[in-house]
Design an enzyme around this catalytic site. Sequence first.
Site, mmCIF file in Angstrom:
data_model
loop_
_atom_site.group_PDB
_atom_site.id
_atom_site.type_symbol
_atom_site.label_atom_id
_atom_site.label_comp_id
_atom_site.label_asym_id
_atom_site.label_seq_id
_atom_site.Cartn_x
_atom_site.Cartn_y
_atom_site.Cartn_z
ATOM 1 C CE LYS A 35 38.968 101.415 -75.640
ATOM 2 N NZ LYS A 35 38.143 102.552 -75.988
ATOM 3 C CB THR B 63 41.576 93.315 -70.874
ATOM 4 O OG1 THR B 63 41.145 93.877 -69.626
ATOM 5 C CG2 THR B 63 41.982 91.864 -70.656
ATOM 6 N NE ARG C 159 42.503 106.724 -72.381
ATOM 7 C CZ ARG C 159 41.187 106.848 -72.388
ATOM 8 N NH1 ARG C 159 40.633 108.037 -72.253
ATOM 9 N NH2 ARG C 159 40.410 105.801 -72.511
ATOM 10 C CE LYS D 218 35.969 102.874 -68.292
ATOM 11 N NZ LYS D 218 36.423 103.911 -69.242
ATOM 12 C CB ALA E 41 37.492 109.341 -74.195
ATOM 13 C CG PHE F 252 34.244 106.895 -75.356
ATOM 14 C CD1 PHE F 252 33.999 106.241 -74.160
ATOM 15 C CD2 PHE F 252 34.213 108.285 -75.360
ATOM 16 C CE1 PHE F 252 33.712 106.943 -72.997
ATOM 17 C CE2 PHE F 252 33.921 108.996 -74.209
ATOM 18 C CZ PHE F 252 33.674 108.329 -73.032
ATOM 19 C CG PHE G 233 33.150 88.614 -71.417
ATOM 20 C CD1 PHE G 233 32.941 89.325 -70.250
ATOM 21 C CD2 PHE G 233 33.627 89.295 -72.526
ATOM 22 C CE1 PHE G 233 33.206 90.692 -70.178
ATOM 23 C CE2 PHE G 233 33.893 90.655 -72.477
ATOM 24 C CZ PHE G 233 33.684 91.355 -71.296
ATOM 25 C CD1 TRP H 277 39.883 89.613 -67.440
ATOM 26 C CD2 TRP H 277 39.251 87.480 -67.244
ATOM 27 N NE1 TRP H 277 39.333 89.453 -66.188
ATOM 28 C CE2 TRP H 277 38.943 88.156 -66.036
ATOM 29 C CE3 TRP H 277 38.950 86.120 -67.358
ATOM 30 C CZ2 TRP H 277 38.343 87.506 -64.957
ATOM 31 C CZ3 TRP H 277 38.354 85.482 -66.284
ATOM 32 C CH2 TRP H 277 38.050 86.172 -65.095
#
Length: 558
Positions: free
Chosen positions: A73, A75, A96, A107, A275, A303, A384, A412
Amino acid sequence: MNYKTDIEIARASSPLPISEIAGALGIDTADWAPYGRYKAKLDGGLLNKRQGGPDGRLILVTAISPTPAGEGKTTTSVGLADAMARLGKRVMLALREPSLGPVFGMKGGAAGGGYAQLLPMEELNLHFTGDIHAVTTANNLLSAVIDNHLQQGNALGLDPRKITWRRCLDMNDRVLRHVVVGLGGTPCGVPREDAFDISAASEVMAVLCLAQSRRDLKERLARLIVGQARDGRFVTCGDLKTEGAMAALLDDALQPNLVQTLEHTPALVHGGPFANIAHGCNSVVATRLALKLADYVVTEAGFGADLGAEKFFDIKCRQAGLTPSICVAVASLRALKCHGGAVKGRYGEANQQALEGGVSNLLAHVENIQGRFGLPVVVALNAFPGDPDSERAWLLEYCAQKGIPAAPSDVWAKGGAGGEALARQVLANLPDRPSFRFAYPDALPLREKIETIVREIYGGDGVHFWPAAAKMLSMLEGAGYGHLPVCMAKTQYSLSDDPKKLGRPSGFTVDIKNVRLSAGAGFVVAYAGDVMTMPGLPRVPAAEGIDIDQDGVISGLF
């Protein structure tokens, strides 16, 4: 194929001096203060100077229900902003701040990734401008005052067994989840049970991110509830006369932080509330300021859309008077296959059956945003490495058949260039006048607000209120708090309150076990299960791989 790490990509970049970023936004030198070469604090008075001018268009990036396979999200948010800038649009990010707990845990950071990330990457993920430390200090000042009040005679009649204010620390540390303080005899205070939250879970963080001025900040701090007296009444931070000192500690932290992306798109990175038990998005001050400085503002919520987007709409937009224009729902083939029952660790393999099974989760979130909140949605298919071409084509065709705008996003690997198709879809679907609406009105009773979210957003059959929750809801209604919005605290992994129910579950009820008033932040938290507010470190924490050499070069930071 060998890929560069995020930190290698960031270190090879050439960021502009922050003075150039501020200058391009038309910000006078008197309205910002440098924090090194590539960071700046923007003066809080800048928003007042920009009042009366037009606001930009607010674009919310949200996602499907999170999975271990990854969605991307942040990225996507960074890449989308860079892509819009490449298309000649005046755009900003509003995101954030990372917490140190995930950075050193499992994470990772919150600066985006690959060629769609924020700079300075190392500083952003390690202390940044000290905002979270200010939140920690202000929170713990209140804790110290509470225990000192008990020690000095307890004039307010606080019941030590009913103190709800907890200490905090910006680090994952499971042994602090339950502690006893005041041991060592009379000079060391009154013994009582206590606990620590991670700093992002402190209500002080939520207050900081919802406050719109110094006065508002102080008034919200005064309303913080620290516990109950022996006669049952709530005792507040204002009763302890601590809000002024806390506001003074938070004054610098209230000012938004200006940074840039790899492609020099300006970004305000400010605040980072949990969150789950809070609203999970950056500060109101930063968002409102970005809307005055740019024609388009890309922001995100924590989330999936059932939690982050719903709270962004029903809490942040409601309190701040914000009107979003459009949503971007991020999904990846891997994550959708996870929701469709793919075997753990094999999400990257071709599995058409799992993909078709998991797409129901994406559809649920899209329908919620469109139907309940009245906003258009564009699906971002985050790429990906190794994604099967056939599955990518199938998902885009599926969205087309459903009438859902969608585009691949390869930010990415390619930065803004990989997000231009997505940016064009977003721009093409921006409405002239958003028909945004909340999920429920202020006047609806708290129980009915919770039931509305469960039925209309989660797709559940109803709600079961445990006796303690029902009693607290009745008490809060009677005390005049029934007009507040509800902040649902439940698992992020499922639309239900059972993390094992992936995809689009049906036929479930949600158990509300407890309810807590966050009077300073201005919402009521409804707990659908136990929420861990102090995470622990994994078996092999990320901290083991982070190092710095004699020349100050950091390694292992993603």
